[in-house]
Design an enzyme around this catalytic site. Structure first.
Site, PDB file in Angstrom:
ATOM      1  N   CYS A 168     -11.221   3.543  -0.879  1.00  9.85           N
ATOM      2  CA  CYS A 168      -9.889   3.992  -0.004  1.00  9.85           C
ATOM      3  C   CYS A 168      -9.689   3.333   1.064  1.00  9.85           C
ATOM      4  O   CYS A 168     -10.653   2.915   1.667  1.00  9.85           O
ATOM      5  CB  CYS A 168      -9.904   5.476   0.050  1.00  9.85           C
ATOM      6  SG  CYS A 168      -8.347   5.975   0.812  1.00  9.85           S
ATOM      7  N   ASP A 207       0.888  -1.166  -0.111  1.00  6.73           N
ATOM      8  CA  ASP A 207      -0.141  -0.076   0.078  1.00  6.73           C
ATOM      9  C   ASP A 207       0.948   1.142  -0.179  1.00  6.73           C
ATOM     10  O   ASP A 207       2.125   1.181   0.165  1.00  6.73           O
ATOM     11  CB  ASP A 207      -0.949   0.009   1.183  1.00  6.73           C
ATOM     12  CG  ASP A 207      -1.821   1.239   1.386  1.00  6.73           C
ATOM     13  OD1 ASP A 207      -2.338   1.658   0.173  1.00  6.73           O
ATOM     14  OD2 ASP A 207      -1.929   1.874   2.423  1.00  6.73           O
ATOM     15  N   SER A 208       0.455   2.468  -0.280  1.00  9.30           N
ATOM     16  CA  SER A 208       1.112   3.850  -0.232  1.00  9.30           C
ATOM     17  C   SER A 208       1.737   4.192   1.240  1.00  9.30           C
ATOM     18  O   SER A 208       2.344   4.613   1.508  1.00  9.30           O
ATOM     19  CB  SER A 208       0.036   4.758  -0.618  1.00  9.30           C
ATOM     20  OG  SER A 208      -1.139   4.784   0.031  1.00  9.30           O
ATOM     21  N   HIS A 240      -8.559   4.179   3.689  1.00  8.68           N
ATOM     22  CA  HIS A 240      -8.574   4.554   5.002  1.00  8.68           C
ATOM     23  C   HIS A 240     -10.223   4.719   5.475  1.00  8.68           C
ATOM     24  O   HIS A 240     -10.257   5.128   6.770  1.00  8.68           O
ATOM     25  CB  HIS A 240      -8.055   6.036   5.236  1.00  8.68           C
ATOM     26  CG  HIS A 240      -6.334   6.248   4.958  1.00  8.68           C
ATOM     27  ND1 HIS A 240      -5.892   5.724   3.833  1.00  8.68           N
ATOM     28  CD2 HIS A 240      -5.567   6.860   5.729  1.00  8.68           C
ATOM     29  CE1 HIS A 240      -4.658   5.801   4.239  1.00  8.68           C
ATOM     30  NE2 HIS A 240      -4.369   6.510   5.255  1.00  8.68           N
ATOM     31  N   GLU A 268      -5.110   9.488   9.452  1.00  8.63           N
ATOM     32  CA  GLU A 268      -3.962   9.546   9.912  1.00  8.63           C
ATOM     33  C   GLU A 268      -3.632  10.354  10.987  1.00  8.63           C
ATOM     34  O   GLU A 268      -2.293  10.145  11.376  1.00  8.63           O
ATOM     35  CB  GLU A 268      -2.796   9.798   8.742  1.00  8.63           C
ATOM     36  CG  GLU A 268      -3.143   8.894   7.514  1.00  8.63           C
ATOM     37  CD  GLU A 268      -1.978   8.453   6.712  1.00  8.63           C
ATOM     38  OE1 GLU A 268      -0.831   9.434   7.019  1.00  8.63           O
ATOM     39  OE2 GLU A 268      -1.915   7.722   5.709  1.00  8.63           O
ATOM     40  N   CYS A 281      -3.742  -0.792  -1.869  1.00  7.01           N
ATOM     41  CA  CYS A 281      -4.185   0.665  -2.205  1.00  7.01           C
ATOM     42  C   CYS A 281      -5.075   0.754  -3.465  1.00  7.01           C
ATOM     43  O   CYS A 281      -5.070   0.137  -4.618  1.00  7.01           O
ATOM     44  CB  CYS A 281      -2.777   1.478  -2.668  1.00  7.01           C
ATOM     45  SG  CYS A 281      -3.051   3.002  -3.073  1.00  7.01           S
TER      46      CYS A 281
HETATM   47  N1  DGL Z   1      -4.147   3.986   0.090  1.00 10.08           N
HETATM   48  C1  DGL Z   1      -4.454   5.071  -0.980  1.00 10.08           C
HETATM   49  C2  DGL Z   1      -5.846   4.397  -1.447  1.00 10.08           C
HETATM   50  O1  DGL Z   1      -6.470   3.455  -0.886  1.00 10.08           O
HETATM   51  C3  DGL Z   1      -5.016   6.360   0.062  1.00 10.08           C
HETATM   52  C4  DGL Z   1      -3.774   6.863   0.746  1.00 10.08           C
HETATM   53  C5  DGL Z   1      -2.860   7.639  -0.266  1.00 10.08           C
HETATM   54  O2  DGL Z   1      -3.466   8.727  -0.956  1.00 10.08           O
HETATM   55  O3  DGL Z   1      -1.772   7.122  -0.561  1.00 10.08           O
HETATM   56  O4  DGL Z   1      -6.233   5.181  -2.462  1.00 10.08           O
END
Ligand code: DGL
Length: 274
Positions: A183, A9-10, A185, A151, A72
């Site tokens: 997403c 993931d990011s 989060h 976050e 992600c």
């Molecule tokens: N992991 C990203 C997503 O699910 C969210 C966080 C980011 O923008 O990197 O799209």
């Protein structure tokens, strides 16, 4: 097969996906990589996200993984098609499973998708839903402030309520009966989202569907871990790990004790990771 499953993931958001994978596949070992040095992905271009995704998968490949999950949503939306063929193991994203569930769940044919700007602008969810149900009507809304709120651990309070209510106006006005949390989060803000939605809306968490998908892939390809040995999860990040350790449990639902940092130029210094 004893090899681990790779997940990237990011950053730490993908831990909401890992949570579902660990629930679905308690006997599998997992290598999780959070690209905390380059987060956020949700504001970046397809070209950049594809390059990052290739590098992240190459890093995971050094562990001899048997399959990978792109946790992600932004990377699944923008890069999955481009990276899938470059590796000799199956790669599952979150978008197709989430879209399939939404298309199956809707009764009035109106589906809402919320995600990062890059995910929404890619139309990946919309296209994947329309592939399954060409008559569906999809409305998408970017909710860029949800990521920093989560976050910061800000999941309660008036400000959060107001932001959630404002972002969901287009979805509610469209009379959707199904909403996709597009997403990583957003599951952390689920309670606030449910407070704002009219009753009776089905909320789809693609993480749950992706976990089922990867379980099916492992089974179909005879890649499941043998026996009932306890799984082992290793965490790697590309920047300083303290925030990941501190906030990770909010996303994962369990403590994280050890996180290893992968340093150096992009393309990752793989010597650290073996
Ligand atoms: N992991 C990203 C997503 O699910 C969210 C966080 C980011 O923008 O990197 O799209």
């Amino acid at each position: 097969m004893n090899a681990a499953l790779g997940v990237f993931d990011s950053g730490l958001g993908g831990l909401t996906v890992l949570k579902e994978i660990l629930r679905e596949l308690p006997g599998e070992s997992v290598i999780y990589f959070g690209d905390t040095a380059r987060v956020p992905y949700g504001t970046k271009s397809r070209e950049t996200i594809t390059r990052f995704s290739m590098e992240n998968l190459k890093f995971l490949q050094t562990f001899g993984i048997k399959a990978a999950v792109i946790a992600c949503h932004t990377a699944s939306s923008l890069a999955l098609d481009a990276v899938r063929g470059a590796f000799g193991f199956p790669i599952v994203g979150v978008v197709a499973p989430g879209a399939a569930k939404a298309a199956a769940a809707t009764k009035n044919g109106r589906i809402g998708v919320i995600g990062t700007r890059s995910t929404v602008e890619s139309h990946a969810y919309e296209n994947a839903i329309l592939e399954r149900d060409p008559a569906a009507k999809v409305v998408s809304a970017a909710c860029p402030l949800f990521v920093p709120l989560a976050e910061e651990g800000m999941t309660e309070g008036d400000i959060v309520r107001q932001i959630v209510a404002q972002y969901l106006v287009p979805v509610i006005d469209y009379n959707v009966d199904t909403l996709v949390l597009g997403c990583t989060h957003y599951p952390v803000l689920l309670e606030r989202i449910l407070e704002v939605l009219p009753p009776g809306i089905t909320v789809v968490n693609p993480a749950v569907e992706a976990a089922r998908d990867i379980a099916e892939v492992l089974k179909a390809e005879s890649l499941e871990a043998p026996g009932h040995h306890r799984h082992d999860t290793r965490y790697f990040v590309s920047d300083e790990p303290s925030k990941f350790v501190e906030l990770g449990p909010l996303f994962l639902g369990r403590p994280i004790t050890r996180v290893e940092r992968v340093v150096e130029e992009y393309g990752w210094n793989l010597s650290n990771a073996a």
